[in-house]
Design a protein around this motif. Structure first.
Motif, PDB file in Angstrom:
ATOM      1  N   UNK B 164     -27.682  -8.289 -25.379  1.00  0.00           N
ATOM      2  CA  UNK B 164     -26.974  -7.002 -25.416  1.00  0.00           C
ATOM      3  C   UNK B 164     -26.922  -6.393 -24.018  1.00  0.00           C
ATOM      4  N   UNK B 165     -28.033  -6.481 -23.279  1.00  0.00           N
ATOM      5  CA  UNK B 165     -28.060  -5.913 -21.930  1.00  0.00           C
ATOM      6  C   UNK B 165     -27.009  -6.598 -21.043  1.00  0.00           C
ATOM      7  N   UNK B 166     -26.960  -7.921 -21.116  1.00  0.00           N
ATOM      8  CA  UNK B 166     -25.986  -8.661 -20.305  1.00  0.00           C
ATOM      9  C   UNK B 166     -24.548  -8.268 -20.651  1.00  0.00           C
ATOM     10  N   UNK B 249     -29.735  -6.744 -13.784  1.00  0.00           N
ATOM     11  CA  UNK B 249     -28.710  -6.339 -14.741  1.00  0.00           C
ATOM     12  C   UNK B 249     -28.786  -4.834 -15.000  1.00  0.00           C
ATOM     13  N   UNK B 250     -30.021  -4.346 -15.168  1.00  0.00           N
ATOM     14  CA  UNK B 250     -30.211  -2.907 -15.355  1.00  0.00           C
ATOM     15  C   UNK B 250     -29.699  -2.139 -14.137  1.00  0.00           C
ATOM     16  N   UNK B 251     -30.006  -2.692 -12.972  1.00  0.00           N
ATOM     17  CA  UNK B 251     -29.549  -2.066 -11.722  1.00  0.00           C
ATOM     18  C   UNK B 251     -28.035  -1.974 -11.660  1.00  0.00           C
ATOM     19  N   UNK B 252     -27.361  -3.074 -11.995  1.00  0.00           N
ATOM     20  CA  UNK B 252     -25.889  -3.070 -11.979  1.00  0.00           C
ATOM     21  C   UNK B 252     -25.329  -2.095 -13.020  1.00  0.00           C
ATOM     22  N   UNK B 253     -26.003  -2.041 -14.166  1.00  0.00           N
ATOM     23  CA  UNK B 253     -25.558  -1.133 -15.236  1.00  0.00           C
ATOM     24  C   UNK B 253     -25.625   0.320 -14.754  1.00  0.00           C
ATOM     25  N   UNK B 254     -26.755   0.679 -14.168  1.00  0.00           N
ATOM     26  CA  UNK B 254     -26.935   2.056 -13.680  1.00  0.00           C
ATOM     27  C   UNK B 254     -25.943   2.341 -12.552  1.00  0.00           C
TER      28      UNK B 254
END
Lengths: 330, 271
Positions: B164-166, B249-254
């Motif tokens: 889901x994160x990806x 991935x979290x970094x790119x999302x933020x």
């Protein structure tokens, strides 16, 4: 030249702008607009295409930022970054757009969830107010232009606003809808609310507005009560038999007011436009009667259209091909 | 909460949501039925073995989430761009802003709703994909006993959260691009172009090592995959360690949401 009414105290304005400037690239849209909308009135904001009407509406609801100048809404300084005061404002900016795949009611629910909190009972209330209660569950994509316009007005009314900003509210409405809208807006002003209408449908504004502001080239060129505006530079029109035209012209000439004959719509009759204060219509009638002429019709007063055309740079082209009057203005 | 609820309603009622879901679910089932049907009919013993390995559990689970990450990520880019881009293209953002709603709040809540829908979508497509994988394994005669192995089942929640994160990260990139361009078409086009550009960059030898840190490589690397599966649709490019990929991935999302928020705040709405 800008003629303003006697300024009320600051707090009694629903909306005020001072020196408002907005440019799109090098093209100026507003060039120092000063506007003062008293509370509790219907204010008609008029101007030809490209005069800056839509730009002002966009600025007022924070869609775009001004280059300079001040805006005050409901007595509070307004900044595009702090738009909390818009919770007390309802707006219909440009043509209303909705999610076609949602029902009219769900579209209103979607809007009610943003900005000021609105109950679902209020959603049903405004739907009924604009005559869409029966069609509220239909998809908005199936609505006619007029129904979308009604839904747009309903959306503007959602938060029971103190100030209502409406951009061409009569667009697409049928005659019954226009009358209903007029009654609704009148009802709102009776409750002390303010209605600001941007329009170029002059007869509609003439029937509705208490105060009028005319903008052209991004500047306010006239602002005042509709009554004052219409009583200035008015005219009296009389309809007489063509056979009596020369005698009538001579009798009216004695009044010292310019008179201009033109053919009437009924064969054998002519209109004479007399440039005279509407209050002197009885003098016109008396002058004709003294000369033994009985007019078949007398109309006094001025209309907003002629005032608008005389003040703005709009050029009507009645004898030109239909497309000639639609050119872009700079 | 009211804004989030209504944002979810808008997504659920929007045909694009169901189209994207149907494409992904259909694709996953097609892949597994094709694999199941092809087993036993391949001439090469090596290929036959590879198909059987893919259909054997727990590898089949990893393959399901691999397909969700690969195809789903691609679709998520377009979906994220389509949702927020439509608000600009259709002009519906005007009415929201005119009601005094915070542009940043509206942007973030809209994405939160997208993320929730994606979570449901990942879960449902995984269930459908797992069902198709079990059926394909039975057709191929591989057997599906491993599908209910307790140790394997215990790893599934984390596997799904990572997937889901990806997918959400891929959607956030499309979302941010559409917000920058204020257009769904531009968002979809530029988002997909970026996705494929990353795949083509693997052909440039000098970039191959750095490619692992690129956004779509990162989103594909959030789950551990065996060599024969590749990594989330990106073939045999170097990938980050899954735990490291989760952080990136979290970094790119933020970052994508920050860009979208700033773009929303600064945008002049003239459509």
């Amino acid at each position: 030249m800008t003629t303003a009414m006697t300024p009320p105290p600051t707090g009694s304005f629903a909306l005020r702008t001072q020196g408002l400037v907005k440019r799109y690239g090098s093209r100026p849209a507003l060039q120092g607009l000063d506007l003062a909308v008293p509370r509790g009135v219907v204010y008609g904001f008029l101007g030809p295409n490209g005069a800056g009407k839509t730009t002002l509406m966009r600025l007022l609801v924070g869609l775009i930022r001004p280059d300079s100048g001040r805006i005050e809404i409901l007595g509070q300084p307004y900044d595009w970054r702090k738009r909390g005061v818009l919770h007390r404002v309802g707006a219909l900016v440009e043509s209303p757009v909705f999610y076609d795949y949602l029902s009219g009611r769900d579209n209103l629910r979607a809007l009610a969830a943003s900005g000021a909190t609105v109950s679902s009972a209020r959603v049903d209330e405004v739907l009924a107010l604009v005559g869409l209660a029966e069609r509220g569950r239909d998809k908005a994509g199936r609505y006619s232009l007029g129904m979308k316009q009604r839904l747009g007005i309903a959306a503007a009314l959602l938060s029971d606003p103190e100030l209502l900003l409406l951009d061409e509210p009569a667009n697409g409405l049928d005659p019954g809808g226009i009358v209903a809208m007029r009654e609704t807006l009148r009802h709102l002003t009776r409750q002390g609310k303010t209605v600001f209408i941007s329009s170029h449908i002059l007869p509609e504004v003439q029937q509705l507005a208490d105060v009028v502001g005319i903008v052209d080239g991004g500047r306010l060129i006239r602002e005042g009560s509709l009554g004052d505006l219409l009583s200035e530079g008015g005219q009296v029109k009389v309809r007489v038999a063509e056979a009596e035209l020369q005698t009538a012209m001579a009798a009216l000439g004695a009044l010292g007011a310019p008179a201009l004959p033109r053919p009437a719509e009924i064969p054998g009759l002519s209109w004479i436009d007399v440039s005279i204060q509407p209050a002197r219509a009885t003098d016109v009638n008396r002058a004709l009667a003294t000369a033994g002429i009985y007019a078949s019709a007398i109309e006094s007063g001025s209309d907003l259209e002629s005032i608008f055309l005389s003040l703005t740079t709009t050029t009507p082209a009645p004898s030109a091909p239909p497309t000639a009057g639609w050119g872009e203005r700079g | 909460m009211a804004l989030l609820r209504i944002s979810l309603l808008k997504l659920v009622r929007r045909p694009a949501t169901w189209v994207v879901f149907a494409i992904l679910a259909g694709l996953i089932m097609l892949v597994f039925f094709a694999l199941g049907a092809s087993a036993g009919q391949l001439e090469s013993a090596g290929e036959e073995l590879q198909v059987r390995l893919l259909l054997a559990f727990p590898t089949a689970y990893t393959m399901v989430v691999g397909v969700i990450l690969g195809f789903g990520g691609l679709l998520a880019v377009a979906y994220g761009a389509a949702i927020i881009g439509a608000d600009w293209g259709w002009g519906t953002i005007r009415a929201v802003v005119a009601r005094g709603e915070s542009r940043v709040r509206y942007t973030l809540v809209t994405f939160a709703a997208i993320a929730i829908v994606l979570a449901i979508g990942v879960l449902v497509t995984f269930i459908l994909g797992a069902g198709a994988a079990i059926l394909a394994a039975e057709i191929a005669g591989v057997g599906s006993e491993g599908a209910t192995d307790p140790d394997t089942l215990r790893t599934l929640p984390e596997l799904l959260v990572r997937t889901w994160l990806g997918v959400a990260q891929a959607a956030a990139i499309g979302f941010a691009i559409a917000m920058l361009f204020k257009s769904q078409l531009a968002g979809i086009g530029a988002g997909l172009a970026l996705y494929f550009a990353e795949m083509f960059l693997m052909l440039v030898p000098i970039l191959r090592d750095g490619l692992a840190y690129f956004p779509f490589s990162v989103s594909g690397a959030v789950i551990a995959t065996s060599d024969e599966l590749g990594s989330g649709g990106f073939g045999s490019v170097p990938t980050l360690d899954p735990d490291q990929a989760v952080l990136w991935s979290l970094g790119y999302l933020v970052l994508a949401l920050a860009i979208a928020s700033i773009a929303a705040r600064r945008a002049q709405i003239t459509q």
